[in-house]
Design a protein around this motif. Sequence first.
Motif, mmCIF file in Angstrom:
data_model
loop_
_atom_site.group_PDB
_atom_site.id
_atom_site.type_symbol
_atom_site.label_atom_id
_atom_site.label_comp_id
_atom_site.label_asym_id
_atom_site.label_seq_id
_atom_site.Cartn_x
_atom_site.Cartn_y
_atom_site.Cartn_z
ATOM 1 N N LYS A 147 95.421 30.198 -29.415
ATOM 2 C CA LYS A 147 95.326 30.734 -30.779
ATOM 3 C C LYS A 147 93.450 30.066 -30.760
ATOM 4 C CE LYS A 147 99.132 29.849 -32.904
ATOM 5 N NZ LYS A 147 100.024 29.185 -34.603
ATOM 6 N N ASN A 148 93.865 28.977 -29.999
ATOM 7 C CA ASN A 148 92.132 28.676 -29.975
ATOM 8 C C ASN A 148 92.011 28.323 -28.744
ATOM 9 O OD1 ASN A 148 92.768 25.756 -30.180
ATOM 10 N ND2 ASN A 148 92.354 25.957 -32.122
ATOM 11 N N ARG A 149 90.782 27.446 -28.477
ATOM 12 C CA ARG A 149 89.761 27.125 -26.912
ATOM 13 C C ARG A 149 89.674 25.522 -27.166
ATOM 14 N NH1 ARG A 149 86.793 30.302 -22.942
ATOM 15 N NH2 ARG A 149 85.545 31.112 -24.860
ATOM 16 N N LEU A 150 90.093 24.103 -27.569
ATOM 17 C CA LEU A 150 89.745 22.891 -28.083
ATOM 18 C C LEU A 150 90.140 22.185 -27.143
ATOM 19 C CD1 LEU A 150 88.717 21.464 -30.034
ATOM 20 C CD2 LEU A 150 90.706 21.693 -31.325
ATOM 21 N N PRO B 27 84.745 36.347 -26.730
ATOM 22 C CA PRO B 27 83.922 36.212 -27.834
ATOM 23 C C PRO B 27 84.927 36.030 -29.163
ATOM 24 C CG PRO B 27 84.172 38.251 -26.691
ATOM 25 C CD PRO B 27 84.674 37.828 -25.893
ATOM 26 N N HIS B 28 86.525 36.042 -28.302
ATOM 27 C CA HIS B 28 87.565 36.145 -30.111
ATOM 28 C C HIS B 28 87.442 34.553 -30.145
ATOM 29 C CE1 HIS B 28 87.186 40.872 -30.174
ATOM 30 N NE2 HIS B 28 87.938 41.052 -28.927
ATOM 31 N N LYS B 29 87.563 33.880 -28.963
ATOM 32 C CA LYS B 29 88.294 32.237 -29.136
ATOM 33 C C LYS B 29 87.114 31.736 -28.471
ATOM 34 C CE LYS B 29 93.522 33.808 -28.166
ATOM 35 N NZ LYS B 29 93.879 33.426 -26.456
ATOM 36 N N PRO B 30 86.215 31.115 -29.322
ATOM 37 C CA PRO B 30 85.262 30.416 -29.250
ATOM 38 C C PRO B 30 85.517 28.850 -28.958
ATOM 39 C CG PRO B 30 84.486 31.045 -30.865
ATOM 40 C CD PRO B 30 85.820 31.661 -30.716
ATOM 41 N N PHE B 31 84.948 28.044 -28.126
ATOM 42 C CA PHE B 31 84.996 26.656 -27.079
ATOM 43 C C PHE B 31 84.683 25.705 -27.757
ATOM 44 C CE2 PHE B 31 85.124 24.445 -23.683
ATOM 45 C CZ PHE B 31 86.454 24.339 -22.813
ATOM 46 N N LEU B 32 85.504 25.255 -28.487
ATOM 47 C CA LEU B 32 84.992 23.973 -28.376
ATOM 48 C C LEU B 32 85.139 22.760 -28.176
ATOM 49 C CD1 LEU B 32 86.002 24.695 -31.760
ATOM 50 C CD2 LEU B 32 84.346 24.839 -31.833
ATOM 51 N N VAL C 7 81.287 27.303 -28.345
ATOM 52 C CA VAL C 7 80.262 28.309 -27.350
ATOM 53 C C VAL C 7 81.149 29.091 -26.945
ATOM 54 C CG1 VAL C 7 78.901 26.180 -26.306
ATOM 55 C CG2 VAL C 7 81.294 27.418 -25.019
ATOM 56 N N VAL C 8 80.661 30.033 -27.123
ATOM 57 C CA VAL C 8 81.716 31.671 -26.263
ATOM 58 C C VAL C 8 82.171 31.560 -24.623
ATOM 59 C CG1 VAL C 8 81.626 33.919 -26.320
ATOM 60 C CG2 VAL C 8 81.728 32.708 -28.452
ATOM 61 N N GLY C 9 80.825 30.997 -24.349
ATOM 62 C CA GLY C 9 80.716 31.269 -22.222
ATOM 63 C C GLY C 9 79.544 30.353 -21.877
ATOM 64 N N THR C 10 79.370 29.592 -21.638
ATOM 65 C CA THR C 10 77.818 29.530 -20.958
ATOM 66 C C THR C 10 78.669 28.034 -19.855
ATOM 67 O OG1 THR C 10 75.885 28.329 -21.717
ATOM 68 C CG2 THR C 10 77.990 27.795 -22.906
#
Length: 364
Positions: free
Chosen positions: A176-179, A194-199, A209-212
């Motif tokens: 569901k998310n990236r936490l 882009p659909h799952k921001p990284f926190l 972030v999205v990808g970095t």
Amino acid sequence: MQTDYDHFSSADFLTDDFFVSHQLAPTSESTAFWEAWVVEHPQEQWQQAVSLLAAIRLGLDEYAQTHLPEETIRQLLIRIQQTNAQQSKVEGPVARFAWIKWVAAASVVLAIGVGIWWQTKEDVTPYQSRLATLTKTFSEKVNTTDQPQLIRLPDQSVVSLNPNSRLSYPIDFGQKNRLVYLAGEATFSVTKDPHKPFLVLANELVTKVVGTKFSIRAFSKEDQIRVQVLSGQVSVYRDQTNPSRVQQKGVLLLPNQQVVFTRETDQFDKSLVNQPLVIRTPGRLKQSAAFVYNETPISQVLKEVKEAYGIDILYNKEALVDCQLTSSMDGLSFDQKLTIICKTVGATYDIIDGQVVINGGNCQ
């Protein structure tokens, strides 16, 4: 008549005398019963009740209050005090062994069921507090070596976890998310989605972030938290889950920029990293010697330096329109390049809010 525990909530378990008595002072009879019961019945609510009671006994009242009414906690504290008083009357090492055994078991339950490793209440860190509120099982990586440890997350993002650091994430990470939760220092190479921001939640800050690729240093005993961007862009903002804190705007970071958050003053300070690195080679430089110029317009030089490092450079274009540069800057650092450029045009430069501002200069 035997109690039907099948549909008990965690709160129900904690008001049940037989359950509480077993947790505080187990007997062979109660142990046999509960060992048989957990094999044949759902354990989620039972295990959460065990975790809550362990948290209360170890002093983690704040976590218990998120799940239980104050009166239930008060009654449990009374039971705990009564049990402690009875156990203190036991002679010799038996009582000490029983207490050590209980603490060890409670620590395992807390680590697995609630997600907290515990020392004393005064030493609770933001990392511990966050994990204590998790209701899902999580995975924790701890680097006890003296070298960075590579960790590959389920979404194929890679984390270089530095010594004396911890990283945790839910077992359903990426669904569901990236936490993730960080205590210490790590460098992240995040897979773009882009659909799952990284926190990343590290002490009082949230980095999104999205990808970095970026790094975070957030040790609980240090007064400052540092976030540095190596590529891409990230937004950093104050964790707003604490209502007593003033709502603050986030800080957007680009490559070679960093932000230092001072915990005592609750302030952000955005700047360049100490040693900016080339993140891309401008098109013209790919076909020729890198940063070698022969009567090249300053505007072109500054454009290529900006593209190479991803750092904005502000200057008076009209004043420097006739300026040219003849120099080889290949192999020089970012600061050394700026120094040569500014000496050529008779200017100085400042670093303000993560960008370069060239002051003065005139070639007319």
